[in-house]
Scaffold this motif. Sequence first.
Motif, PDB file in Angstrom:
ATOM      1  N   ARG A   1      -9.087   0.783   5.630  1.00  0.00           N
ATOM      2  CA  ARG A   1      -8.613   1.974   5.987  1.00  0.00           C
ATOM      3  C   ARG A   1      -7.202   2.069   6.967  1.00  0.00           C
ATOM      4  NH1 ARG A   1     -13.528   5.691   7.659  1.00  0.00           N
ATOM      5  NH2 ARG A   1     -11.910   7.284   7.980  1.00  0.00           N
ATOM      6  N   THR A   2      -7.085   0.746   7.564  1.00  0.00           N
ATOM      7  CA  THR A   2      -5.856   0.509   8.464  1.00  0.00           C
ATOM      8  C   THR A   2      -4.382   0.892   7.490  1.00  0.00           C
ATOM      9  OG1 THR A   2      -7.259  -0.367  10.046  1.00  0.00           O
ATOM     10  CG2 THR A   2      -4.837  -0.758  10.320  1.00  0.00           C
ATOM     11  N   PRO A   3      -4.499   0.074   6.456  1.00  0.00           N
ATOM     12  CA  PRO A   3      -3.164   0.091   5.827  1.00  0.00           C
ATOM     13  C   PRO A   3      -2.981   1.664   5.109  1.00  0.00           C
ATOM     14  CG  PRO A   3      -4.596  -1.258   4.811  1.00  0.00           C
ATOM     15  CD  PRO A   3      -4.994  -0.950   5.948  1.00  0.00           C
ATOM     16  N   VAL A   4      -4.035   2.337   4.906  1.00  0.00           N
ATOM     17  CA  VAL A   4      -4.075   3.444   4.254  1.00  0.00           C
ATOM     18  C   VAL A   4      -3.537   4.365   5.099  1.00  0.00           C
ATOM     19  CG1 VAL A   4      -5.440   5.536   3.505  1.00  0.00           C
ATOM     20  CG2 VAL A   4      -5.932   3.202   2.634  1.00  0.00           C
ATOM     21  N   ARG A   5      -4.131   4.411   6.582  1.00  0.00           N
ATOM     22  CA  ARG A   5      -3.699   5.371   7.455  1.00  0.00           C
ATOM     23  C   ARG A   5      -2.087   5.206   7.850  1.00  0.00           C
ATOM     24  NH1 ARG A   5      -6.910   3.458  11.167  1.00  0.00           N
ATOM     25  NH2 ARG A   5      -8.865   4.840  10.291  1.00  0.00           N
ATOM     26  N   GLU A   6      -1.682   3.900   7.981  1.00  0.00           N
ATOM     27  CA  GLU A   6      -0.334   3.794   8.158  1.00  0.00           C
ATOM     28  C   GLU A   6       0.629   4.173   7.100  1.00  0.00           C
ATOM     29  OE1 GLU A   6       3.359   2.273   9.543  1.00  0.00           O
ATOM     30  OE2 GLU A   6       1.491   2.685  10.586  1.00  0.00           O
ATOM     31  N   ALA A   7       0.073   4.100   5.675  1.00  0.00           N
ATOM     32  CA  ALA A   7       0.959   4.465   4.721  1.00  0.00           C
ATOM     33  C   ALA A   7       0.915   6.131   4.634  1.00  0.00           C
ATOM     34  CB  ALA A   7       0.324   4.073   3.246  1.00  0.00           C
TER      35      ALA A   7
ATOM     36  N   GLU B   1     -10.852   2.492  -0.906  1.00  0.00           N
ATOM     37  CA  GLU B   1     -11.553   1.835  -2.334  1.00  0.00           C
ATOM     38  C   GLU B   1     -10.837   1.877  -3.672  1.00  0.00           C
ATOM     39  OE1 GLU B   1     -14.885   4.772  -2.504  1.00  0.00           O
ATOM     40  OE2 GLU B   1     -16.021   3.555  -0.870  1.00  0.00           O
ATOM     41  N   ARG B   2     -10.008   2.927  -3.688  1.00  0.00           N
ATOM     42  CA  ARG B   2      -9.082   2.931  -4.737  1.00  0.00           C
ATOM     43  C   ARG B   2      -8.091   1.733  -4.906  1.00  0.00           C
ATOM     44  NH1 ARG B   2      -6.427   7.437  -7.962  1.00  0.00           N
ATOM     45  NH2 ARG B   2      -4.397   6.970  -8.584  1.00  0.00           N
ATOM     46  N   TYR B   3      -7.627   1.264  -3.752  1.00  0.00           N
ATOM     47  CA  TYR B   3      -6.598   0.153  -3.620  1.00  0.00           C
ATOM     48  C   TYR B   3      -7.123  -1.175  -3.194  1.00  0.00           C
ATOM     49  CZ  TYR B   3      -3.347   4.191  -4.381  1.00  0.00           C
ATOM     50  OH  TYR B   3      -2.681   5.174  -4.695  1.00  0.00           O
ATOM     51  N   GLY B   4      -8.311  -1.270  -2.967  1.00  0.00           N
ATOM     52  CA  GLY B   4      -9.099  -2.483  -2.503  1.00  0.00           C
ATOM     53  C   GLY B   4      -8.508  -2.846  -1.079  1.00  0.00           C
ATOM     54  N   VAL B   5      -8.299  -2.148  -0.040  1.00  0.00           N
ATOM     55  CA  VAL B   5      -7.785  -2.428   1.164  1.00  0.00           C
ATOM     56  C   VAL B   5      -8.733  -1.585   2.241  1.00  0.00           C
ATOM     57  CG1 VAL B   5      -5.360  -2.519   0.307  1.00  0.00           C
ATOM     58  CG2 VAL B   5      -6.170  -0.505   1.099  1.00  0.00           C
TER      59      VAL B   5
ATOM     60  N   LEU C   1      -6.038  13.746   0.488  1.00  0.00           N
ATOM     61  CA  LEU C   1      -6.019  12.110   0.446  1.00  0.00           C
ATOM     62  C   LEU C   1      -6.904  11.654   1.468  1.00  0.00           C
ATOM     63  CD1 LEU C   1      -1.965  12.166   0.247  1.00  0.00           C
ATOM     64  CD2 LEU C   1      -3.601  11.614  -1.395  1.00  0.00           C
ATOM     65  N   VAL C   2      -8.077  11.266   1.170  1.00  0.00           N
ATOM     66  CA  VAL C   2      -9.011  10.820   2.175  1.00  0.00           C
ATOM     67  C   VAL C   2      -9.082   9.360   2.227  1.00  0.00           C
ATOM     68  CG1 VAL C   2     -11.520  10.713   2.420  1.00  0.00           C
ATOM     69  CG2 VAL C   2     -10.773  12.610   1.109  1.00  0.00           C
ATOM     70  N   GLU C   3      -8.882   8.902   3.444  1.00  0.00           N
ATOM     71  CA  GLU C   3      -8.680   7.400   3.781  1.00  0.00           C
ATOM     72  C   GLU C   3      -9.621   6.625   3.205  1.00  0.00           C
ATOM     73  OE1 GLU C   3      -8.539   6.759   7.954  1.00  0.00           O
ATOM     74  OE2 GLU C   3      -6.810   8.004   8.220  1.00  0.00           O
ATOM     75  N   LEU C   4     -10.976   6.933   3.244  1.00  0.00           N
ATOM     76  CA  LEU C   4     -12.024   6.026   2.538  1.00  0.00           C
ATOM     77  C   LEU C   4     -11.798   5.818   1.324  1.00  0.00           C
ATOM     78  CD1 LEU C   4     -14.493   4.330   2.892  1.00  0.00           C
ATOM     79  CD2 LEU C   4     -15.964   6.287   2.959  1.00  0.00           C
TER      80      LEU C   4
ATOM     81  N   MET D   1       0.853  -1.041   0.207  1.00  0.00           N
ATOM     82  CA  MET D   1       0.155   0.037   0.034  1.00  0.00           C
ATOM     83  C   MET D   1       0.853   1.271   0.095  1.00  0.00           C
ATOM     84  SD  MET D   1      -2.911   1.369   0.138  1.00  0.00           S
ATOM     85  CE  MET D   1      -2.514   3.452  -0.017  1.00  0.00           C
ATOM     86  N   TYR D   2       1.947   1.300   0.816  1.00  0.00           N
ATOM     87  CA  TYR D   2       2.701   2.397   0.856  1.00  0.00           C
ATOM     88  C   TYR D   2       3.631   2.504  -0.133  1.00  0.00           C
ATOM     89  CZ  TYR D   2       7.183   4.673   2.097  1.00  0.00           C
ATOM     90  OH  TYR D   2       8.226   5.314   2.012  1.00  0.00           O
ATOM     91  N   ASP D   3       4.201   1.402  -0.656  1.00  0.00           N
ATOM     92  CA  ASP D   3       5.008   1.515  -2.114  1.00  0.00           C
ATOM     93  C   ASP D   3       4.132   2.216  -3.302  1.00  0.00           C
ATOM     94  OD1 ASP D   3       7.008   0.955  -0.646  1.00  0.00           O
ATOM     95  OD2 ASP D   3       6.771  -1.305  -1.258  1.00  0.00           O
TER      96      ASP D   3
END
Length: 205
Positions: free
Chosen positions: A33-39, A27-31, A20-23, A1-3
Motif C-alpha cells: 500500500r505504501t507505493p500506492v499511497r505515494e502514487a 492487489e491490482r498492481y501486486g505491490v 481509488l481504494v489503496e488496498l 506504480m505512479y506511471d
Amino acid sequence: MYDRLRAEIVAGEFDAGVPLVELSLAERYGVSRTPVREALRRLEQDGLVERGERGMRVRTRSPEEILEIYEVRISLEATAAWAAAQRRTDFDLVRLRRAQDAMAATAADDPPAMAAANRAVHEAIWAAGHNGTVVDLLSRLNNHLTRYPATTLSVPGRWAEALDEHEAIIAAIEQRDAERAHDLARDHMTKARELRLRIYRDESA
C-alpha cells in the motif's frame, strides 16, 4: 506504480469519480500500500485525482473546470510569448523553428503525434521566455488537461489553422514584437478553449 496508474487514468480505464481504494490498487498492481499511497499523493498534485468523502477518487470532468484551466492558461501562454519576444536567443529561435517544422511534417491523421508535436512548439516558446515559474505553471496546467484526451487539433480545419497561428507567433518572437506575440498567443489559446468546450459538449451529448 505512479506511471502505470497515471497512464491508466489518462487512458480512461478508471471512470471519473471512481474511488481509488489503496488496498484494491495494491492487489491490482501486486505491490504494497505504501507505493500506492505515494502514487495517489503525486496524482493529486497533478490534478488527476481528488479527495472525496470515501478517500481518493478520479477527478471528475466539467465545462466549469475547462473554463478555469483555460482562464489561467490563456494568460500564462500570452505571458510566455511576450517574454520569449523579449528574451529569446538565437538558439531559442533554432529550437522554435525545428519544433514548428516537425509539427508541419506530422501526419494530420495521427492525433497523439499531432498533440505531441503541438506541445513541443508550445514548450519551445515557454523555454524561450526564460522564466522557470511560467514553465512550471504551464506544465502543471497541462497535467490537468490530460484528463481530456481528445485533442482540439482533430477538429476539421484546426490543424492547418494552428500551424498558421504558430507561424505568426514565432515571427513576432523573431521580430521581438512582444505585444503582438502576447496578443497572438492569447487569441490562439482562446480558440483552443472554445474548441475544447465544443468537444466536451459533443462527448457529453
